[in-house]
Scaffold this active site. Sequence first.
Site, short mmCIF file in Angstrom:
data_model
loop_
_atom_site.label_atom_id
_atom_site.label_comp_id
_atom_site.label_asym_id
_atom_site.label_seq_id
_atom_site.Cartn_x
_atom_site.Cartn_y
_atom_site.Cartn_z
N TRP A 175 64.38 39.18 9.27
CA TRP A 175 63.36 38.95 9.79
C TRP A 175 62.17 39.76 9.61
CZ3 TRP A 175 63.96 35.64 13.87
CH2 TRP A 175 65.31 36.08 14.51
N ASP A 191 60.85 47.90 14.68
CA ASP A 191 61.15 46.27 15.01
C ASP A 191 62.94 46.71 15.19
OD1 ASP A 191 62.90 44.21 16.11
OD2 ASP A 191 62.01 43.03 14.07
N LYS A 219 69.23 42.39 22.10
CA LYS A 219 71.01 42.24 21.39
C LYS A 219 71.66 43.93 22.29
CE LYS A 219 69.23 39.50 18.19
NZ LYS A 219 67.69 39.04 17.67
C1 LIG Z 1 66.85 39.07 16.98
C2 LIG Z 1 65.86 39.40 16.62
C3 LIG Z 1 64.65 39.17 15.84
C4 LIG Z 1 64.07 38.14 16.99
O1 LIG Z 1 63.90 38.40 18.27
P1 LIG Z 1 63.72 37.57 19.67
O2 LIG Z 1 63.42 37.66 20.40
O3 LIG Z 1 64.56 36.03 19.07
O4 LIG Z 1 62.22 37.10 19.20
C5 LIG Z 1 63.44 40.27 15.56
N1 LIG Z 1 64.08 41.24 14.58
C6 LIG Z 1 65.57 41.97 14.73
C7 LIG Z 1 65.72 42.89 14.20
C8 LIG Z 1 66.19 40.63 15.38
O5 LIG Z 1 67.91 40.91 15.33
#
Ligand SMILES: *Cc1c(COP(=O)(O)O)cnc(C)c1O
Length: 361
Positions: A102, A172, A196
């Site tokens: 990511w 993030d 998540k």
């Molecule tokens: C799942 C995830 C993403 C992507 O998320 P989306 O909502 O599917 O775009 C980005 N960063 C991390 C750390 C993730 O676990």
Amino acid sequence: MSRSFNFNPGPSTLPLSALQIAQQELLDYRGTGMSILETSHRSKEFKTIHDDTKSLLRELLGIPEDYAILFLGGGASLQFAMIAMNFIPKKKSADYVVTGAWAKKALQEANIIAKGNVAASTESENFGRIPESSELNLDPQAAYLHLTSNNTIFGTQWHHFPKTGSTPLIADMSSDILSREINVADFDMIYAGAQKNLGPAGVTIIILKQNLADKANSDLPTMLSFKTHIEKDSLFNTPPVYAIYVTKLVLDWILQQGGVKAIEKQNNEKAELLYSCIDQSDGFYRGTASKDSRSKMNATFRLANEDMEKEFLAKALDHELKGLKGHRSVGGIRVSMYNAMPVQGIETLVNFMKTFQTNHQ
Ligand SMILES: *Cc1c(COP(=O)(O)O)cnc(C)c1O
């Protein structure tokens, strides 16, 4: 009703009590004669939900007043692009710590829009660890430093965040937001896809310091500009109404558990149970992340060979233990144990792991 232990990495398990409230309120939301699914985003019912979601987040995370809270569509992935568009000035660059898939995608988006520099990368070590602060090659002119607090696929997590001085720090936190206490003031922006640790897919939470927002580039398409969404309080267009509503129910649940401190204690307990099982298995289970970088949200490990891993996954299903297959880039097993995974789920898994090992020795 039979509920499995759901170890999927995202969308992932939600607190049962939140789902039950959503179910009770599905057809007739509090005497309105309609569902939240059918309710206007300009209604007073939704305004209350929206305001409550923001104040719960503010309370649970201790978000200072000079940070805006936004609820946007497009996933965390859209933020990879929006951050670079909004915050890298013309002819400048931003720094990225590349600790997983990511983080790498975030960097790639920055390089489509402007320029992203690699402040550090652990890719040559198959992203098995988080770099030390001393390894970061920081450009004092960088527009910001971007990092990924928890690497969902590789099972690593930052346990100490770097100090960036006057350079804004953007994180993030998609897979560990609200799993542990953090000092929001150490960051200039935090973002997280809800699916998540926070709620259903469809909404991304953004916590953005006004100071940074004020510096945003202005020649942007309206929908891609943070200024638009701050000015309109996430209501420039129709926000993901139902996803925000379920997120609010999850935040209510966190508060009832005793807040982030209590959740963190429980997450520590779960991680301790699982990693001790791995470490005491005499190499039967082999953790893929270095010990000081291990994630308390996603634990990754391998068995002796792929056939045995396949058998492990198949047998786990017989115990209602689902979603344990590792990401294809790591292979093996991944245990996603977000906030809503009860201690009992990890206990059941650990008992299964011990029996599986005994039967294979
Ligand atoms: C799942 C995830 C993403 C992507 O998320 P989306 O909502 O599917 O775009 C980005 N960063 C991390 C750390 C993730 O676990």
